[in-house]
Design an enzyme around this catalytic site. Structure first.
Site, PDB file in Angstrom:
ATOM      1  N   GLY A  12       5.351  -8.953 -11.320  1.00 42.95           N
ATOM      2  CA  GLY A  12       5.568  -9.597 -10.027  1.00 42.95           C
ATOM      3  C   GLY A  12       6.510  -8.865  -9.088  1.00 42.95           C
ATOM      4  O   GLY A  12       7.208  -9.490  -8.290  1.00 42.95           O
ATOM      5  N   ASN A  14       5.635  -6.964  -6.564  1.00 44.93           N
ATOM      6  CA  ASN A  14       5.135  -7.202  -5.204  1.00 44.93           C
ATOM      7  C   ASN A  14       5.439  -8.623  -4.755  1.00 44.93           C
ATOM      8  O   ASN A  14       5.764  -8.863  -3.588  1.00 44.93           O
ATOM      9  CB  ASN A  14       3.628  -6.927  -5.131  1.00 44.93           C
ATOM     10  CG  ASN A  14       3.311  -5.477  -4.838  1.00 44.93           C
ATOM     11  OD1 ASN A  14       3.775  -4.918  -3.855  1.00 44.93           O
ATOM     12  ND2 ASN A  14       2.527  -4.849  -5.700  1.00 44.93           N
ATOM     13  N   ARG A  66     -16.541 -18.757 -18.679  1.00 47.98           N
ATOM     14  CA  ARG A  66     -15.974 -18.181 -17.451  1.00 47.98           C
ATOM     15  C   ARG A  66     -16.213 -19.110 -16.262  1.00 47.98           C
ATOM     16  O   ARG A  66     -15.391 -19.194 -15.346  1.00 47.98           O
ATOM     17  CB  ARG A  66     -16.612 -16.808 -17.197  1.00 47.98           C
ATOM     18  CG  ARG A  66     -15.840 -15.947 -16.212  1.00 47.98           C
ATOM     19  CD  ARG A  66     -14.442 -15.664 -16.732  1.00 47.98           C
ATOM     20  NE  ARG A  66     -13.669 -14.857 -15.815  1.00 47.98           N
ATOM     21  CZ  ARG A  66     -12.902 -13.847 -16.178  1.00 47.98           C
ATOM     22  NH1 ARG A  66     -12.796 -13.530 -17.451  1.00 47.98           N
ATOM     23  NH2 ARG A  66     -12.224 -13.171 -15.291  1.00 47.98           N
ATOM     24  N   ASN A 108      -5.566  -8.221  -0.718  1.00 46.71           N
ATOM     25  CA  ASN A 108      -5.238  -7.568  -1.982  1.00 46.71           C
ATOM     26  C   ASN A 108      -4.458  -6.285  -1.707  1.00 46.71           C
ATOM     27  O   ASN A 108      -4.681  -5.628  -0.688  1.00 46.71           O
ATOM     28  CB  ASN A 108      -6.537  -7.229  -2.735  1.00 46.71           C
ATOM     29  CG  ASN A 108      -6.276  -6.515  -4.051  1.00 46.71           C
ATOM     30  OD1 ASN A 108      -5.519  -6.985  -4.894  1.00 46.71           O
ATOM     31  ND2 ASN A 108      -6.916  -5.366  -4.241  1.00 46.71           N
ATOM     32  N   HIS A 110      -3.817  -2.525  -3.212  1.00 46.92           N
ATOM     33  CA  HIS A 110      -4.371  -1.564  -4.177  1.00 46.92           C
ATOM     34  C   HIS A 110      -3.547  -0.277  -4.103  1.00 46.92           C
ATOM     35  O   HIS A 110      -3.258   0.211  -3.007  1.00 46.92           O
ATOM     36  CB  HIS A 110      -5.836  -1.263  -3.859  1.00 46.92           C
ATOM     37  CG  HIS A 110      -6.470  -0.332  -4.851  1.00 46.92           C
ATOM     38  ND1 HIS A 110      -6.841  -0.742  -6.108  1.00 46.92           N
ATOM     39  CD2 HIS A 110      -6.745   0.999  -4.773  1.00 46.92           C
ATOM     40  CE1 HIS A 110      -7.332   0.302  -6.771  1.00 46.92           C
ATOM     41  NE2 HIS A 110      -7.287   1.363  -5.986  1.00 46.92           N
ATOM     42  N   ASP A 151     -12.580  -3.678  -4.096  1.00 44.66           N
ATOM     43  CA  ASP A 151     -11.801  -2.832  -3.161  1.00 44.66           C
ATOM     44  C   ASP A 151     -12.632  -2.367  -1.972  1.00 44.66           C
ATOM     45  O   ASP A 151     -12.417  -1.266  -1.449  1.00 44.66           O
ATOM     46  CB  ASP A 151     -11.204  -1.618  -3.896  1.00 44.66           C
ATOM     47  CG  ASP A 151     -10.337  -2.002  -5.086  1.00 44.66           C
ATOM     48  OD1 ASP A 151      -9.663  -3.034  -5.014  1.00 44.66           O
ATOM     49  OD2 ASP A 151     -10.351  -1.272  -6.093  1.00 44.66           O
ATOM     50  N   GLN A 179       7.768   2.972  -1.982  1.00 43.09           N
ATOM     51  CA  GLN A 179       7.588   3.542  -0.638  1.00 43.09           C
ATOM     52  C   GLN A 179       6.409   2.955   0.134  1.00 43.09           C
ATOM     53  O   GLN A 179       6.363   3.069   1.359  1.00 43.09           O
ATOM     54  CB  GLN A 179       7.414   5.064  -0.742  1.00 43.09           C
ATOM     55  CG  GLN A 179       8.646   5.773  -1.273  1.00 43.09           C
ATOM     56  CD  GLN A 179       8.482   7.289  -1.294  1.00 43.09           C
ATOM     57  OE1 GLN A 179       7.539   7.845  -0.730  1.00 43.09           O
ATOM     58  NE2 GLN A 179       9.396   7.975  -1.958  1.00 43.09           N
ATOM     59  N   GLU A 181       3.715  -0.009  -1.413  1.00 37.62           N
ATOM     60  CA  GLU A 181       3.285  -1.382  -1.710  1.00 37.62           C
ATOM     61  C   GLU A 181       4.271  -2.438  -1.224  1.00 37.62           C
ATOM     62  O   GLU A 181       3.883  -3.415  -0.575  1.00 37.62           O
ATOM     63  CB  GLU A 181       3.050  -1.555  -3.208  1.00 37.62           C
ATOM     64  CG  GLU A 181       1.881  -0.757  -3.755  1.00 37.62           C
ATOM     65  CD  GLU A 181       1.693  -0.968  -5.256  1.00 37.62           C
ATOM     66  OE1 GLU A 181       1.722  -2.135  -5.697  1.00 37.62           O
ATOM     67  OE2 GLU A 181       1.525   0.027  -5.989  1.00 37.62           O
TER      68      GLU A 181
END
Length: 208
Positions: A12, A14, A66, A108, A110, A151, A179, A181
């Site tokens: 976590g 981010n 699922r 999102n 990436h 993506d 630097q 994210e």
């Protein structure tokens, strides 16, 4: 007030960057209303708890199929009535029904400059291993809207990071987080909160 739900699978970092920016006011008029993880041992849940944010684990391991898990995940997300969903290292395939329901309201992060080193199988350290193996000189991170592909959604922000001599996948991963994210993900949320992002003809446009 923008209501944000963050989905995360691991430590976590981010999420912490988002929490810090929300609390400092650098992300305007925003509240993190919930944190959801597929991993009950994710340290991200502890981070949320420490800041008084509701946290919940919804794991595929706890459901017979699922489909049942997908329904439960969507139900849990809905329970927070979010305006924006943020995937911050969430290593679970997002159910199509959820992508449709939150179209252009789910983002999102990436760890590469999409379209490089992205798509199926490219996540976490694997991205940085592939970048070093290829010998690229510049890597980075991308924030994008989530669509049905992997993506492939409209790109919101990107930030480049130079590869340094002697880099390992681990050192490169850390530098890309520090630097790129941790900077562009909070920035993208702030842009969304201030109504400055619009998707036009499949591309994200940022208004001044």
């Amino acid at each position: 007030m923008l209501r944000v739900v963050v989905l995360v699978s691991g430590g976590g970092t981010n999420l912490q960057a988002i929490i810090d920016r929300v609390e400092s006011g650098l992300i305007h008029d925003t509240k993190i209303v919930g944190v959801i993880s597929n991993n009950k041992n994710a340290y991200a849940l502890e981070r949320a708890k420490a800041h008084g944010i509701d946290q919940v684990c919804v794991s595929p391991k706890d459901y017979e199929t699922r489909e049942i898990f997908n329904d439960e995940l969507l139900k849990t997300v809905r329970s927070f009535s979010p305006d924006l969903i943020v995937l911050a290292g969430f290593l679970v395939v997002i159910p199509p029904a959820m992508i449709q329901e939150y179209k252009n309201r789910m983002i999102n992060i990436h760890p590469s400059l999409i379209p490089a080193f992205c798509g199926k199988g490219f996540y976490g350290l694997k991205v940085h291993e592939a970048a070093l193996k290829r010998g690229v000189k510049v890597v980075g991170a991308t924030v994008h809207f989530v669509d049905e592909g992997t993506d492939t959604g409209p790109i919101i922000l990107q930030k480049a990071v130079e590869v340094e001599q002697g880099d390992t996948p681990e050192s490169l991963q850390l530098r890309v987080m520090q630097q790129a994210e941790w900077k562009i993900l909070p920035e993208a949320i702030d842009l969304f909160a201030r109504g400055r992002i619009q998707v036009v003809d499949g591309k994200a446009v940022i208004h001044k």
